[in-house]
Every structure is written in structure tokens, then in C-alpha cells.
Design an enzyme around this catalytic site. Structure first.
Site, PDB file in Angstrom:
ATOM      1  N   CYS A 114     -16.692   4.387   0.068  1.00  0.00           N
ATOM      2  CA  CYS A 114     -15.758   5.423  -0.417  1.00  0.00           C
ATOM      3  C   CYS A 114     -16.386   6.332  -1.470  1.00  0.00           C
ATOM      4  CB  CYS A 114     -14.509   4.757  -0.975  1.00  0.00           C
ATOM      5  SG  CYS A 114     -13.665   3.779   0.274  1.00  0.00           S
TER       6      CYS A 114
ATOM      7  N   HIS B  31     -10.884  10.341  -4.424  1.00  0.00           N
ATOM      8  CA  HIS B  31     -10.963   9.663  -3.130  1.00  0.00           C
ATOM      9  C   HIS B  31      -9.562   9.217  -2.752  1.00  0.00           C
ATOM     10  CE1 HIS B  31     -11.676   6.899   0.004  1.00  0.00           C
ATOM     11  NE2 HIS B  31     -11.437   5.837  -0.741  1.00  0.00           N
TER      12      HIS B  31
ATOM     13  N   ASN C  37      -7.013   6.465   4.544  1.00  0.00           N
ATOM     14  CA  ASN C  37      -8.292   6.393   3.827  1.00  0.00           C
ATOM     15  C   ASN C  37      -9.424   6.643   4.821  1.00  0.00           C
ATOM     16  OD1 ASN C  37     -10.615   5.666   2.470  1.00  0.00           O
ATOM     17  ND2 ASN C  37      -9.789   3.765   1.619  1.00  0.00           N
TER      18      ASN C  37
HETATM   19  N1  COA Z   1       2.763  -4.765   6.684  1.00  0.00           N
HETATM   20  C1  COA Z   1       3.666  -5.626   6.259  1.00  0.00           C
HETATM   21  N2  COA Z   1       3.374  -6.634   5.415  1.00  0.00           N
HETATM   22  C2  COA Z   1       2.118  -6.736   5.009  1.00  0.00           C
HETATM   23  C3  COA Z   1       1.118  -5.856   5.413  1.00  0.00           C
HETATM   24  C4  COA Z   1       1.472  -4.829   6.296  1.00  0.00           C
HETATM   25  N3  COA Z   1       0.607  -3.923   6.742  1.00  0.00           N
HETATM   26  N4  COA Z   1      -0.051  -6.209   4.833  1.00  0.00           N
HETATM   27  C5  COA Z   1       0.209  -7.280   4.076  1.00  0.00           C
HETATM   28  N5  COA Z   1       1.516  -7.613   4.176  1.00  0.00           N
HETATM   29  C6  COA Z   1       2.250  -8.698   3.521  1.00  0.00           C
HETATM   30  C7  COA Z   1       1.348  -9.799   3.026  1.00  0.00           C
HETATM   31  O1  COA Z   1       1.079 -10.714   4.056  1.00  0.00           O
HETATM   32  C8  COA Z   1       2.205 -10.394   1.931  1.00  0.00           C
HETATM   33  O2  COA Z   1       3.143 -11.226   2.523  1.00  0.00           O
HETATM   34  P1  COA Z   1       3.609 -12.594   1.779  1.00  0.00           P
HETATM   35  O3  COA Z   1       4.179 -12.146   0.465  1.00  0.00           O
HETATM   36  O4  COA Z   1       4.607 -13.159   2.734  1.00  0.00           O
HETATM   37  O5  COA Z   1       2.358 -13.395   1.641  1.00  0.00           O
HETATM   38  C9  COA Z   1       2.944  -9.198   1.357  1.00  0.00           C
HETATM   39  O6  COA Z   1       2.858  -8.174   2.349  1.00  0.00           O
HETATM   40  C10 COA Z   1       2.350  -8.677   0.066  1.00  0.00           C
HETATM   41  O7  COA Z   1       0.963  -8.629   0.229  1.00  0.00           O
HETATM   42  P2  COA Z   1       0.031  -8.233  -0.953  1.00  0.00           P
HETATM   43  O8  COA Z   1      -1.376  -8.332  -0.484  1.00  0.00           O
HETATM   44  O9  COA Z   1       0.437  -8.980  -2.178  1.00  0.00           O
HETATM   45  O10 COA Z   1       0.430  -6.719  -1.137  1.00  0.00           O
HETATM   46  P3  COA Z   1      -0.043  -5.719  -2.240  1.00  0.00           P
HETATM   47  O11 COA Z   1       1.116  -5.354  -3.055  1.00  0.00           O
HETATM   48  O12 COA Z   1      -1.276  -6.173  -2.964  1.00  0.00           O
HETATM   49  O13 COA Z   1      -0.440  -4.469  -1.366  1.00  0.00           O
HETATM   50  C11 COA Z   1      -2.336  -3.317  -0.511  1.00  0.00           C
HETATM   51  C12 COA Z   1      -1.478  -4.573  -0.436  1.00  0.00           C
HETATM   52  C13 COA Z   1      -3.497  -3.518   0.450  1.00  0.00           C
HETATM   53  C14 COA Z   1      -1.508  -2.121  -0.056  1.00  0.00           C
HETATM   54  C15 COA Z   1      -2.818  -3.093  -1.953  1.00  0.00           C
HETATM   55  O14 COA Z   1      -3.356  -4.275  -2.478  1.00  0.00           O
HETATM   56  C16 COA Z   1      -3.832  -1.998  -2.044  1.00  0.00           C
HETATM   57  O15 COA Z   1      -3.552  -0.855  -1.741  1.00  0.00           O
HETATM   58  N6  COA Z   1      -5.056  -2.306  -2.516  1.00  0.00           N
HETATM   59  C17 COA Z   1      -6.122  -1.325  -2.581  1.00  0.00           C
HETATM   60  C18 COA Z   1      -6.680  -1.165  -1.200  1.00  0.00           C
HETATM   61  C19 COA Z   1      -7.628  -0.023  -1.082  1.00  0.00           C
HETATM   62  O16 COA Z   1      -7.346   1.042  -1.558  1.00  0.00           O
HETATM   63  N7  COA Z   1      -8.741  -0.240  -0.405  1.00  0.00           N
HETATM   64  C20 COA Z   1      -9.720   0.762  -0.184  1.00  0.00           C
HETATM   65  C21 COA Z   1     -10.439   1.026  -1.446  1.00  0.00           C
HETATM   66  S1  COA Z   1     -11.522   2.336  -1.282  1.00  0.00           S
END
Ligand code: COA
Length: 331
Positions: free
Chosen positions: A113, A258, A288
Site C-alpha cells: 500500500c 491511501h 483498497n
Molecule cells: N462480513 C461479516 N462479518 C465479518 C466479516 C465480513 N466481511 N469479516 C469478519 N466478520 C466477523 C468476524 O468473524 C467477527 O465475528 P465474531 O465476532 O463472531 O468472531 C466479527 O465480524 C468482528 O470481526 P473483527 O475482526 O473483530 O472486526 P473489526 O472490527 O476488527 O473489523 C476490519 C475488521 C478488517 C474491517 C478492520 O479490522 C480493518 O479495517 N482493519 C484494517 C484493514 C486494512 O485496512 N487493511 C489494509 C491495510 S493497507
């Protein structure tokens, strides 16, 4: 010594649009979950026949046409991607061939990224020292073919999209304009927090059915960790960019971050203390697109009239590695 100016920008995304509802037919997810956590509504995915290099070629031709230049005016290609068409050679030489060029160098930058700002830093150094005069800087990605489009991969699959953005860079003698600084960072202690383990030559055999069964060829991510570091390190990199040129946040005309997640962009905006009109976001349309996200957003911002000659543009990025970076540019 001259500074580096952006002569023109361009972009290209595949025609195929995939909505959050489309994804909910492939995996257990919903428009509500994706929109709330990331701000993403749609992304573009390649169709048969399209590749990262074909997207990059179309973005490059777009930028070249806006620059009023033919490909043979280029004397260097800097190609940023973390989703190469092949292990080797790098995508840069395939793009060179697609543009009908020979002999000029083509370097691949593998900084995910942060790739576009890393690539900008490399191109800027070459241009300032006079080594190259007309550099094509491209960020292009095809994520869709690598995503795990089942519920197992849903935390990652819903975030990423395909696309390409390009810029034509060259020297300017105008002391009031051009790239003021680039700042690049990396911390490999976090390498496995967002990575694709294999196929890779760390494994013997480097590709195996077992590896594929385990899904090691898919990008996996510790989303919360990525979020935590991105929302702190991106604002820090912007502060460094401003300090290096004796500038303040109030002087920023436009921050093009980004586009990883709208919630991260909002935290970055708050941490720096910027108004809404000082920040550009288009993640709702493209998701992204990694190294392509900044040049795509920059081109759109320019088309929307968000930047004029002399304005201060700041770029910041964070991603796998971890790597992060910033750039300050007097437009
Ligand atoms: N749809 C529905 N539910 C989903 C899901 C999806 N696409 N992806 C994960 N879940 C579920 C998980 O399994 C979890 O379920 P559980 O509570 O029963 O275990 C729940 O949603 C919460 O998951 P969690 O990982 O705690 O969510 P979060 O609040 O951390 O959000 C992201 C997840 C990925 C959106 C967030 O962490 C994020 O944006 N991180 C940065 C990612 C990023 O930008 N990456 C690229 C960097 S350049």
C-alpha cells in the site's frame, strides 16, 4: 537542482463492478457490515483477458494522452505492485513491452500500500539528480483473483479491489513547485500481520497441494493490528512531512491518503486536525487498490478541481510490511 513535478496523471479500472450485495451471495457477509466497518460500497474486479499489466498500460496511456506525450518520450518506468502477473520477471518489463518501448529501465517496487509513495521517492531522486527526465510511475493491482471469496476469507476479501493509476513525472526549475519531500518507513517485525505466505521460495517445495489446501496463497491479515498502527503512523508521517518544510496542517489544501478503510481515513483526518474539504476519499467506489489507490484518488481529485497550481498536496500511506510513507508536494 530541479524539483520533480507531476506532468499528468491517469487511471484505469476494470468495467466489472462488484457490490457488497454481490459479495453476500459468495460469502456470509452483508452490505451493512462492510459499509459500517470500511465505508466500501463497490469495487472493480478484472474479467477474462485483463491483467495487472493491461490495467497499468491503460492507466499509463491515459496519463500520457493528458500529458500530450507519446510513450517514446519516457526514459524510465517505475512500476509499483504487490500483485504481480508472474513471479519473474517483474511487471515493469511487460508494461514496457505493452507500450512498444525497448531499452529504457523498468523497475518494480514491492511495497504494497505504500508502493506509490516509495516509487515516487525513487523517481524523485532520479529526476533531481538528472538521471531520468520523463518517468512513468504506475501503481497497479489485481487482487480479485487472489482473494478467498468464501466465508473463510471474508475479513480480507471484502476490502480489496482491482485498478491502476499512473503519473508522468519530470523536472521543473520553478522553485515554488514540485515534490518538497518524501519520507519512507518500514518495520519488518510486523511482516506476517498482513501477508501472503506462499507460494514462495522459503518453502520446499515452494508450491504444494497442502499449501493451497491451507490457503497460504491467500492474503491474510490481523485487521485490528493493521488498523491500530495505520491510524497512528499515517498522521505521524504527515506531521514529519509538514515539519520538514516548515508547514502546518492548516496549509494543506488536500491530503490524499491511501484508501484502505474510510474509518482509518477519518481517524487520520481527526489526528491531524483537518477539515472535510482537506481530505480526499473515494474508497466507497474502489475499495483498497493498494499501490493504485493514491494515483486513482489523486487523478479524481484533480478532475474534481480540488487542487490548483501552487496548492500544498500531502500523500500518506500505510500497509503490509509494515511499511508507511508520506510526501509533500507543491502542486
Ligand atoms: N462480513 C461479516 N462479518 C465479518 C466479516 C465480513 N466481511 N469479516 C469478519 N466478520 C466477523 C468476524 O468473524 C467477527 O465475528 P465474531 O465476532 O463472531 O468472531 C466479527 O465480524 C468482528 O470481526 P473483527 O475482526 O473483530 O472486526 P473489526 O472490527 O476488527 O473489523 C476490519 C475488521 C478488517 C474491517 C478492520 O479490522 C480493518 O479495517 N482493519 C484494517 C484493514 C486494512 O485496512 N487493511 C489494509 C491495510 S493497507
Amino acid at each position: 537542482m530541479p524539483r520533480t513535478e507531476f506532468i499528468a496523471t491517469g487511471f484505469h479500472v476494470p468495467e466489472r463492478i462488484v457490490t457488497n450485495d454481490d459479495l453476500s451471495h459468495m460469502m456470509d457477509t452483508s452490505d451493512e457490515w462492510i459499509s459500517q466497518r470500511s465505508g466500501i460500497k463497490t469495487r472493480h474486479w478484472v474479467s477474462d483477458g485483463e491483467t495487472g499489466v493491461s490495467l497499468a498500460r491503460d492507466a499509463a496511456l491515459h496519463a500520457l494522452s493528458l500529458a500530450g506525450m507519446q510513450p517514446d518520450a519516457l526514459d524510465c518506468i517505475v512500476y509499483c505492485t504487490c500483485t504481480p502477473d508472474h513471479f519473474e520477471p517483474g511487471n515493469g518489463v511487460f508494461l514496457q513491452r505493452e507500450l512498444g518501448l525497448t531499452d529504457i529501465p523498468a523497475i518494480d517496487v514491492r511495497n504494497q500500500c505504500s508502493g506509490f509513495i516509495y516509487g515516487l521517492s525513487v523517481a524523485d531522486a532520479w529526476i533531481r539528480t538528472g538521471q531520468y527526465q520523463r518517468v512513468l510511475l504506475v501503481g497497479a493491482e489485481v487482487h480479485s483473483r487472489g482473494l478467498d471469496k468464501t466465508t473463510r476469507g471474508r475479513d480480507t476479501a471484502v476490502l480489496f479491489g482491482d485498478g491502476a493509476g499512473a503519473a508522468i513525472l519530470g523536472p521543473t526549475d520553478d522553485p515554488r513547485r514540485g515534490v518538497l519531500s518524501t519520507h519512507l518507513y518500514a518495520d519488518g517485525r510486523h511482516a506476517e500481520k498482513l501477508w501472503v505466505d506462499g507460494p514462495g521460495l522459503a518453502h520446499d517445495p515452494y508450491v504444494s497441494e497442502e499449501m493451497l489446501r491451507q490457503g497460504k496463497h491467500r492474503a491474510v491479515m490481523e485487521g485490528k493490528e493493521v488498523f491500530k498502527y495505520a491510524s497512528v503512523l499515517m498522521p505521524q508521517s504527515v506531521a514529519t512531512a509538514l515539519e520538514a518544510s516548515g508547514l502546518t496542517p492548516g496549509e494543506i489544501k488536500l491530503l490524499v491518503p491511501h484508501q484502505a478503510n474510510l474509518r482509518i481515513i477519518e481517524m487520520v483526518q481527526r489526528a491531524i486536525g483537518l477539515r472535510d474539504d482537506q481530505v480526499y476519499a473515494n474508497i466507497h467506489k474502489y475499495g483498497n487498490t493498494t499501490a493504485a489507490s493514491i494515483p486513482i484518488a489523486l487523478h479524481e481529485a484533480l478532475c474534481a478541481g480540488r487542487l490548483s497550481r501552487g496548492d500544498l498536496l500531502v500523500l500518506t500511506a500505510f500497509g503490509s510490511g509494515f511499511t508507511w510513507a508520506s510526501a509533500a508536494i507543491r502542486w
